[in-house]
Design a protein around this motif. Structure first.
Motif, PDB file in Angstrom:
ATOM      1  N   LEU A  82       0.694  -1.270   0.021  1.00  0.00           N
ATOM      2  CA  LEU A  82      -0.186  -0.346   0.325  1.00  0.00           C
ATOM      3  C   LEU A  82       0.953   0.897   0.269  1.00  0.00           C
ATOM      4  O   LEU A  82       0.616   2.565  -0.874  1.00  0.00           O
ATOM      5  CB  LEU A  82      -0.947   0.442   1.769  1.00  0.00           C
ATOM      6  N   HIS A  83       1.662   1.008   1.180  1.00  0.00           N
ATOM      7  CA  HIS A  83       2.871   2.746   1.131  1.00  0.00           C
ATOM      8  C   HIS A  83       4.286   2.150   0.618  1.00  0.00           C
ATOM      9  O   HIS A  83       5.368   1.707   0.803  1.00  0.00           O
ATOM     10  CB  HIS A  83       2.635   2.882   2.470  1.00  0.00           C
ATOM     11  N   PHE A  84       4.079   1.994  -1.063  1.00  0.00           N
ATOM     12  CA  PHE A  84       5.521   1.587  -1.925  1.00  0.00           C
ATOM     13  C   PHE A  84       7.090   1.887  -1.324  1.00  0.00           C
ATOM     14  O   PHE A  84       7.789   1.397  -0.586  1.00  0.00           O
ATOM     15  CB  PHE A  84       5.543   1.664  -3.472  1.00  0.00           C
ATOM     16  N   ASP A  85       6.736   3.226  -1.096  1.00  0.00           N
ATOM     17  CA  ASP A  85       8.556   4.131  -1.227  1.00  0.00           C
ATOM     18  C   ASP A  85       8.557   4.004   0.161  1.00  0.00           C
ATOM     19  O   ASP A  85       9.424   4.186   0.486  1.00  0.00           O
ATOM     20  CB  ASP A  85       7.937   5.425  -1.566  1.00  0.00           C
ATOM     21  N   ALA A  86       7.484   3.745   1.243  1.00  0.00           N
ATOM     22  CA  ALA A  86       7.894   3.776   2.921  1.00  0.00           C
ATOM     23  C   ALA A  86       8.335   2.606   3.232  1.00  0.00           C
ATOM     24  O   ALA A  86       8.630   2.501   3.788  1.00  0.00           O
ATOM     25  CB  ALA A  86       6.368   4.547   3.670  1.00  0.00           C
ATOM     26  N   ASP A  87       6.752   1.539   2.526  1.00  0.00           N
ATOM     27  CA  ASP A  87       7.906  -0.237   3.322  1.00  0.00           C
ATOM     28  C   ASP A  87       8.897  -0.709   2.430  1.00  0.00           C
ATOM     29  O   ASP A  87       9.024  -1.529   2.817  1.00  0.00           O
ATOM     30  CB  ASP A  87       6.504  -0.633   3.098  1.00  0.00           C
ATOM     31  N   THR A 108       7.577 -10.146  -7.731  1.00  0.00           N
ATOM     32  CA  THR A 108       7.589  -9.124  -8.309  1.00  0.00           C
ATOM     33  C   THR A 108       6.343  -8.120  -7.558  1.00  0.00           C
ATOM     34  O   THR A 108       6.345  -9.089  -6.185  1.00  0.00           O
ATOM     35  CB  THR A 108       5.941  -9.117  -9.578  1.00  0.00           C
ATOM     36  N   CYS A 109       6.658  -7.319  -6.848  1.00  0.00           N
ATOM     37  CA  CYS A 109       6.607  -6.519  -5.879  1.00  0.00           C
ATOM     38  C   CYS A 109       6.100  -5.097  -7.069  1.00  0.00           C
ATOM     39  O   CYS A 109       7.089  -4.187  -7.185  1.00  0.00           O
ATOM     40  CB  CYS A 109       7.628  -5.853  -5.069  1.00  0.00           C
ATOM     41  N   VAL A 110       4.861  -4.969  -5.861  1.00  0.00           N
ATOM     42  CA  VAL A 110       4.014  -3.582  -7.098  1.00  0.00           C
ATOM     43  C   VAL A 110       3.676  -3.099  -5.762  1.00  0.00           C
ATOM     44  O   VAL A 110       2.637  -3.251  -4.487  1.00  0.00           O
ATOM     45  CB  VAL A 110       2.918  -3.302  -8.397  1.00  0.00           C
ATOM     46  N   GLY A 111       3.454  -0.959  -5.670  1.00  0.00           N
ATOM     47  CA  GLY A 111       2.637  -0.485  -4.986  1.00  0.00           C
ATOM     48  C   GLY A 111       1.049  -0.280  -5.753  1.00  0.00           C
ATOM     49  O   GLY A 111       0.777  -0.794  -6.733  1.00  0.00           O
ATOM     50  N   VAL A 112       0.395  -0.407  -4.852  1.00  0.00           N
ATOM     51  CA  VAL A 112      -1.331  -0.499  -4.831  1.00  0.00           C
ATOM     52  C   VAL A 112      -2.019   1.023  -4.318  1.00  0.00           C
ATOM     53  O   VAL A 112      -1.890   1.478  -3.286  1.00  0.00           O
ATOM     54  CB  VAL A 112      -2.041  -1.578  -4.623  1.00  0.00           C
ATOM     55  N   SER A 113      -3.295   1.117  -4.954  1.00  0.00           N
ATOM     56  CA  SER A 113      -3.831   2.067  -3.798  1.00  0.00           C
ATOM     57  C   SER A 113      -4.684   1.681  -2.763  1.00  0.00           C
ATOM     58  O   SER A 113      -5.300   2.176  -2.002  1.00  0.00           O
ATOM     59  CB  SER A 113      -5.168   3.091  -5.570  1.00  0.00           C
ATOM     60  N   LEU A 115      -5.397  -2.142  -0.112  1.00  0.00           N
ATOM     61  CA  LEU A 115      -5.626  -3.522   0.015  1.00  0.00           C
ATOM     62  C   LEU A 115      -7.010  -3.826   0.094  1.00  0.00           C
ATOM     63  O   LEU A 115      -7.174  -2.491   1.313  1.00  0.00           O
ATOM     64  CB  LEU A 115      -4.689  -4.270   0.949  1.00  0.00           C
ATOM     65  N   ALA A 116      -7.720  -5.084   0.350  1.00  0.00           N
ATOM     66  CA  ALA A 116      -9.148  -5.534   1.473  1.00  0.00           C
ATOM     67  C   ALA A 116      -8.447  -6.046   2.750  1.00  0.00           C
ATOM     68  O   ALA A 116      -7.036  -5.391   3.515  1.00  0.00           O
ATOM     69  CB  ALA A 116      -9.228  -6.821   1.088  1.00  0.00           C
ATOM     70  N   LYS A 117      -9.401  -5.013   3.632  1.00  0.00           N
ATOM     71  CA  LYS A 117      -9.436  -4.586   5.436  1.00  0.00           C
ATOM     72  C   LYS A 117      -8.575  -3.391   5.679  1.00  0.00           C
ATOM     73  O   LYS A 117      -7.852  -3.463   6.831  1.00  0.00           O
ATOM     74  CB  LYS A 117      -8.801  -5.947   5.934  1.00  0.00           C
ATOM     75  N   GLY A 118      -7.806  -2.812   4.923  1.00  0.00           N
ATOM     76  CA  GLY A 118      -7.086  -1.426   4.934  1.00  0.00           C
ATOM     77  C   GLY A 118      -5.396  -1.955   5.460  1.00  0.00           C
ATOM     78  O   GLY A 118      -5.065  -1.442   6.188  1.00  0.00           O
ATOM     79  N   ALA A 119      -4.687  -3.590   5.221  1.00  0.00           N
ATOM     80  CA  ALA A 119      -3.954  -3.767   5.077  1.00  0.00           C
ATOM     81  C   ALA A 119      -2.976  -2.859   4.676  1.00  0.00           C
ATOM     82  O   ALA A 119      -3.029  -2.342   3.842  1.00  0.00           O
ATOM     83  CB  ALA A 119      -3.654  -4.896   4.089  1.00  0.00           C
ATOM     84  N   ARG A 120      -1.459  -3.119   4.947  1.00  0.00           N
ATOM     85  CA  ARG A 120      -0.669  -2.432   4.553  1.00  0.00           C
ATOM     86  C   ARG A 120      -0.272  -3.395   2.907  1.00  0.00           C
ATOM     87  O   ARG A 120       0.516  -3.167   1.784  1.00  0.00           O
ATOM     88  CB  ARG A 120       0.586  -2.290   4.907  1.00  0.00           C
ATOM     89  N   ILE A 121      -0.127  -5.016   3.520  1.00  0.00           N
ATOM     90  CA  ILE A 121       0.603  -5.612   2.578  1.00  0.00           C
ATOM     91  C   ILE A 121      -0.189  -6.905   2.432  1.00  0.00           C
ATOM     92  O   ILE A 121      -0.712  -7.348   3.368  1.00  0.00           O
ATOM     93  CB  ILE A 121       1.780  -5.805   3.119  1.00  0.00           C
ATOM     94  N   GLU A 122      -0.141  -7.490   1.018  1.00  0.00           N
ATOM     95  CA  GLU A 122      -0.996  -8.451   1.259  1.00  0.00           C
ATOM     96  C   GLU A 122       0.648 -10.029  -0.289  1.00  0.00           C
ATOM     97  O   GLU A 122       0.947  -8.550  -0.975  1.00  0.00           O
ATOM     98  CB  GLU A 122      -2.060  -8.699  -0.260  1.00  0.00           C
ATOM     99  N   ILE A 123       0.562 -10.147   0.206  1.00  0.00           N
ATOM    100  CA  ILE A 123       1.693 -11.852  -0.521  1.00  0.00           C
ATOM    101  C   ILE A 123       0.433 -12.961  -0.958  1.00  0.00           C
ATOM    102  O   ILE A 123      -0.288 -13.677  -0.315  1.00  0.00           O
ATOM    103  CB  ILE A 123       3.035 -12.199   0.213  1.00  0.00           C
ATOM    104  N   ASP A 124       1.171 -12.990  -2.314  1.00  0.00           N
ATOM    105  CA  ASP A 124       0.561 -14.249  -2.947  1.00  0.00           C
ATOM    106  C   ASP A 124       1.310 -15.296  -3.462  1.00  0.00           C
ATOM    107  O   ASP A 124       3.109 -14.786  -3.897  1.00  0.00           O
ATOM    108  CB  ASP A 124      -0.599 -14.219  -3.838  1.00  0.00           C
ATOM    109  N   MET A 125       1.487 -16.448  -3.574  1.00  0.00           N
ATOM    110  CA  MET A 125       2.649 -17.691  -4.359  1.00  0.00           C
ATOM    111  C   MET A 125       2.434 -18.041  -5.133  1.00  0.00           C
ATOM    112  O   MET A 125       1.190 -18.794  -5.333  1.00  0.00           O
ATOM    113  CB  MET A 125       3.203 -18.138  -3.140  1.00  0.00           C
ATOM    114  N   VAL A 126       2.941 -18.651  -5.964  1.00  0.00           N
ATOM    115  CA  VAL A 126       2.898 -20.126  -6.442  1.00  0.00           C
ATOM    116  C   VAL A 126       3.660 -21.414  -5.991  1.00  0.00           C
ATOM    117  O   VAL A 126       5.149 -20.745  -6.457  1.00  0.00           O
ATOM    118  CB  VAL A 126       2.760 -19.634  -8.206  1.00  0.00           C
ATOM    119  N   ALA A 127       3.673 -22.552  -6.051  1.00  0.00           N
ATOM    120  CA  ALA A 127       4.905 -22.932  -5.332  1.00  0.00           C
ATOM    121  C   ALA A 127       4.848 -25.024  -6.709  1.00  0.00           C
ATOM    122  O   ALA A 127       3.543 -24.992  -7.431  1.00  0.00           O
ATOM    123  CB  ALA A 127       4.344 -23.590  -3.842  1.00  0.00           C
TER     124      ALA A 127
END
Length: 130
Positions: A82-87, A108-113, A115-127
Motif C-alpha cells: 500500500l505504501h510502496f516507497d515507505a515500506d 514481483t513487487c508493486v505498489g497499489v492504491s 488492499l482489503a480490510k486496510g492492510a499495508r501488504i498482501e502476498i500471493d505465491m505459486v509453489a
C-alpha cells in the motif's frame, strides 16, 4: 486429474469468495494472504510493515503446510504494498529472512492504491510439488 480446491483449517478466513489454494498438475497457486493475526476477518493486524510482513508469511506458511508443502516449494511470489516507497526496504529485509540466498523465488513487487480490510501488504505465491 481435476483441480483440487484447498481450504486450510487454521488459515485466516477468506475476505472474498475464493479458495486458500488451488492445485493442478503439481502446481499450487496460493491466494494472497492478508496480515490477519487470527483466523477471523475481525482479527487485528499487527502494527507496522515489518510485523505485517511476518504475519503474512506465517499465514502463507500455514496454507503451504495444509497442502503438504513448505516455503522451499515456492517458485514465484507477488508482493502488493500500500505504501510502496515507505515500506519497500523494510518489507524486503523481513521477506529475505524467509528464503536462503541463492534459492529465492522469482518475485514481483508493486505498489497499489488499496488492499482489503486496510492492510499495508498482501502476498500471493505459486509453489510446485516435487
Amino acid at each position: 486429474m481435476p483441480p483440487v480446491f484447498h481450504m486450510i483449517p487454521g488459515a485466516p478466513d477468506p475476505v472474498a469468495p475464493f479458495s486458500h489454494a488451488v492445485e493442478t498438475d503439481g502446481w499450487v497457486f496460493l491466494t494472497g494472504q492478508m496480515p490477519f493475526s487470527g483466523t477471523t476477518l475481525d482479527s487485528a493486524y499487527p502494527e507496522g510493515i515489518e510485523a505485517q510482513t511476518h504475519q503474512v508469511m506465517k499465514n502463507l506458511a500455514t496454507v503451504l503446510e495444509g497442502c503438504g508443502l513448505t516455503l522451499a516449494h515456492v517458485v514465484s511470489v507477488r508482493v502488493f504494498l500500500l505504501h510502496f516507497d515507505a515500506d519497500y526496504d523494510a518489507m524486503n529485509r523481513v521477506y529475505a529472512s524467509y528464503f536462503p540466498a541463492g534459492r529465492r523465488p522469482a518475485r514481483t513487487c508493486v505498489g497499489v492504491s488499496g488492499l482489503a480490510k486496510g492492510a499495508r501488504i498482501e502476498i500471493d505465491m505459486v509453489a510446485r510439488r516435487d
